[in-house]
Design an enzyme around this catalytic site. Structure first.
Site, short mmCIF file in Angstrom:
data_model
loop_
_atom_site.label_atom_id
_atom_site.label_comp_id
_atom_site.label_asym_id
_atom_site.label_seq_id
_atom_site.Cartn_x
_atom_site.Cartn_y
_atom_site.Cartn_z
N GLU A 198 -24.90 -16.26 -27.54
CA GLU A 198 -24.70 -16.94 -28.83
C GLU A 198 -24.80 -16.01 -30.03
O GLU A 198 -25.47 -16.32 -31.02
CB GLU A 198 -25.71 -18.09 -28.96
N GLU A 305 -22.50 -23.90 -18.99
CA GLU A 305 -23.54 -24.90 -19.32
C GLU A 305 -22.91 -26.27 -19.51
O GLU A 305 -23.23 -27.00 -20.46
CB GLU A 305 -24.30 -24.48 -20.60
O1 G3I Z 1 -42.12 -27.17 -20.67
C1 G3I Z 1 -42.69 -27.45 -21.97
C2 G3I Z 1 -43.80 -28.43 -21.85
O2 G3I Z 1 -44.84 -27.86 -21.10
C3 G3I Z 1 -44.26 -28.79 -23.27
O3 G3I Z 1 -45.24 -29.76 -23.20
C4 G3I Z 1 -43.10 -29.32 -24.09
C5 G3I Z 1 -43.50 -29.63 -25.55
O4 G3I Z 1 -42.53 -29.21 -26.46
O5 G3I Z 1 -42.11 -28.32 -24.15
C6 G3I Z 1 -41.59 -27.98 -22.88
O6 G3I Z 1 -40.69 -26.97 -23.05
C7 G3I Z 1 -39.44 -27.30 -23.61
C8 G3I Z 1 -38.36 -26.92 -22.59
O7 G3I Z 1 -37.11 -27.10 -23.17
C9 G3I Z 1 -38.46 -27.71 -21.29
O8 G3I Z 1 -38.12 -29.03 -21.52
C10 G3I Z 1 -39.26 -26.51 -24.88
O9 G3I Z 1 -40.15 -26.97 -25.87
C11 G3I Z 1 -37.84 -26.60 -25.38
O10 G3I Z 1 -37.67 -25.70 -26.47
C12 G3I Z 1 -36.89 -26.23 -24.26
O11 G3I Z 1 -35.60 -26.42 -24.70
C13 G3I Z 1 -34.59 -25.70 -24.01
C14 G3I Z 1 -33.70 -25.04 -25.05
O12 G3I Z 1 -32.62 -24.40 -24.42
C15 G3I Z 1 -34.44 -23.99 -25.85
O13 G3I Z 1 -34.81 -22.91 -25.05
C16 G3I Z 1 -33.78 -26.66 -23.13
O14 G3I Z 1 -34.60 -27.14 -22.06
C17 G3I Z 1 -32.56 -25.94 -22.57
O15 G3I Z 1 -31.73 -26.87 -21.91
C18 G3I Z 1 -31.78 -25.29 -23.71
O16 G3I Z 1 -30.72 -24.56 -23.15
C19 G3I Z 1 -29.85 -23.89 -24.10
C20 G3I Z 1 -29.41 -22.60 -23.44
O17 G3I Z 1 -30.54 -21.83 -23.09
C21 G3I Z 1 -28.48 -21.82 -24.36
N1 G3I Z 1 -27.35 -22.64 -24.78
C22 G3I Z 1 -27.70 -23.93 -25.37
C23 G3I Z 1 -28.61 -24.72 -24.43
C24 G3I Z 1 -28.95 -26.07 -25.03
O18 G3I Z 1 -29.74 -25.93 -26.19
#
Ligand code: G3I
Length: 405
Positions: A198, A305
């Site tokens: 990105e 994705e």
């Molecule tokens: O696992 C923790 C949990 O322990 C905690 O209690 C909770 C509270 O916020 O957070 C959990 O982690 C979250 C994680 O997703 C798992 O659900 C993070 O906060 C959250 O930031 C994270 O979001 C991910 C996001 O990227 C940011 O990294 C999404 O799952 C993931 O699907 C998303 O994927 C991105 C790709 O990497 C890049 N392209 C876009 C795509 C969608 O945003």
């Protein structure tokens, strides 16, 4: 650079699938799996999270539900991407050789190897989910971490670091150490990497996003990341990965960027197009056009994705940031959501099949709606219980027809 022929990859996977199909609760009796249906065309994968690789239920997913999720992953897919476990903030929390935490990433790799999956690492260099210390000068005053505009430091900490900055050399050294350590650890097991994620600007005329990588290193941070990754594992397929490439203006920037990397001899080996779509704009025509133009670069295309949002709130939003996710999944589902999802999937899979000489891999961003970052937008082929939707039947039908031509 071409991947191994999916037919060959699938021969091994098929043996596994035959065993698993006996116990999987998720396959309709006479339907082939996704990986079987598309075996002559491309790999079909999914992103998975640490719940699936750890195999233990949680307060979000009971043991029984998780077991069904795992059975679905193993039965349907022959490629896996780590949804979160290899992001910098998860794998490299602190500076220095002892700042790495590999447990969850190791579990992902072990799971994938045990199931003969083609494994993809996500992601090495990204403006998001990267801890502050990466961009900080080597001796920042303690208060710098909490400077105005920053969130408190932490695992999911600041995205904009405004304290004293690292020098170009310092940041390049950290990038190199990170890439060598992470890529080196999984050499031979992780077959492809999202090297830079990105980096293209969503709007305006600038090609590159205004990130700390760009500000501190300069535009060659992209070339450097690919060069380091290639040095760390010369056999790995190295991808540039971005979202919104269905949009002609952003796609023009992608083409400018990749051509420039190719002219410099940078080892970029595949285009990763994320394809976070919505039911209003996903169509055969739109995807056909996007794939035609991207294929002109002469590189394989990986759909990295894939999901198609059916929520009202996401019908104009094609951004993929976690910050926009709440608004993109609110407002309930669009009218006739199931029919529109089926038509949208049918359209884009027709385009994938038309371009199968270029499309090597199609990865869903989660195996089922329960495991999706956009679960409220019901974006995948399997519902929250892992049951196939009409959209699943539609893509299987297309694959079967294409295979018999
Ligand atoms: O696992 C923790 C949990 O322990 C905690 O209690 C909770 C509270 O916020 O957070 C959990 O982690 C979250 C994680 O997703 C798992 O659900 C993070 O906060 C959250 O930031 C994270 O979001 C991910 C996001 O990227 C940011 O990294 C999404 O799952 C993931 O699907 C998303 O994927 C991105 C790709 O990497 C890049 N392209 C876009 C795509 C969608 O945003």
């Amino acid at each position: 650079m071409r991947l191994p022929n999916p037919r060959r990859v699938s021969t091994i996977a098929l043996l596994g699938a035959a065993t698993i199909a006996l116990c999987a609760p998720v396959r309709s009796a006479d339907s082939p799996s996704l990986k079987e249906a598309f075996q002559g065309s491309f790999l079909v994968g999914t992103a998975i999270n640490r719940g699936i690789t750890a195999g233990t239920g949680s307060r979000w997913r009971s043991q029984e539900q998780l077991d069904a999720d795992i059975a679905l992953v193993v039965a349907q897919f022959n490629q896996l991407t780590a949804e979160n476990e290899m992001k910098w903030e998860r794998i490299h929390l602190r500076e220095g050789a002892d700042g790495y935490e590999f447990e969850a990433a190791d579990a992902f790799v072990e799971f994938g190897v045990a199931h003969d999956m083609y494994l993809v690492g996500h992601t090495l260099v990204w403006h998001s989910q990267t801890p502050n210390w990466v961009f900080a000068g080597s001796n920042p005053p303690p208060e710098a971490e909490n400077a105005a505009g920053n969130l408190p430091p932490g695992r999911f900490g600041p995205r904009t670091y405004s304290g004293p900055r690292a020098s170009r050399e310092e940041l390049l050294q950290r990038m190199r150490d990170h890439i060598f350590t992470v890529v080196g650890r999984y050499k031979g097991k992780i077959k492809a990497w999202d090297v830079v994620n990105e980096a293209i600007a969503d709007s305006g005329t600038e090609v590159l996003r205004d990130s700390l990588w760009l500000q501190i290193i300069g535009p060659d941070f992209i070339a450097k990341a690919f060069e380091y990754a290639h040095e760390a594992d010369p056999d790995a397929v190295l991808r540039y990965n971005d979202y919104g490439l269905e949009n002609p203006a952003k796609r023009r920037k992608l083409i400018t960027l990749i051509k420039s990397l190719q002219e410099q001899g940078v080892p970029v080996m595949a285009i990763g197009t994320q394809a976070h779509l919505n039911v209003s704009s996903a169509s055969f025509e739109n995807m056909d056009q996007a794939l035609t133009e991207m294929a002109s670069l002469g590189l394989p295309i990986h759909v990295t994705e894939l999901d198609i949002n059916s929520a009202e709130g996401g019908q104009r939003n094609t951004r993929a940031g976690i910050a926009e996710n709440a608004s993109a999944t609110e407002g309930g589902l669009v009218d006739e959501a199931a029919r529109r999802l089926t038509e949208a999937y049918e359209g884009i899979f027709r385009a994938f099949l038309k371009h199968r000489a270029s499309v090597e891999m199609v990865t869903f961003w989660g195996p089922n709606d329960a495991n999706s970052w956009r679960r409220r937008g019901t974006p995948l082929l399997f519902d929250v219980n892992g049951q196939p939707k009409p959209a699943f039947d539609a893509v299987i039908r297309l694959a079967t027809e294409a295979g018999s031509k």
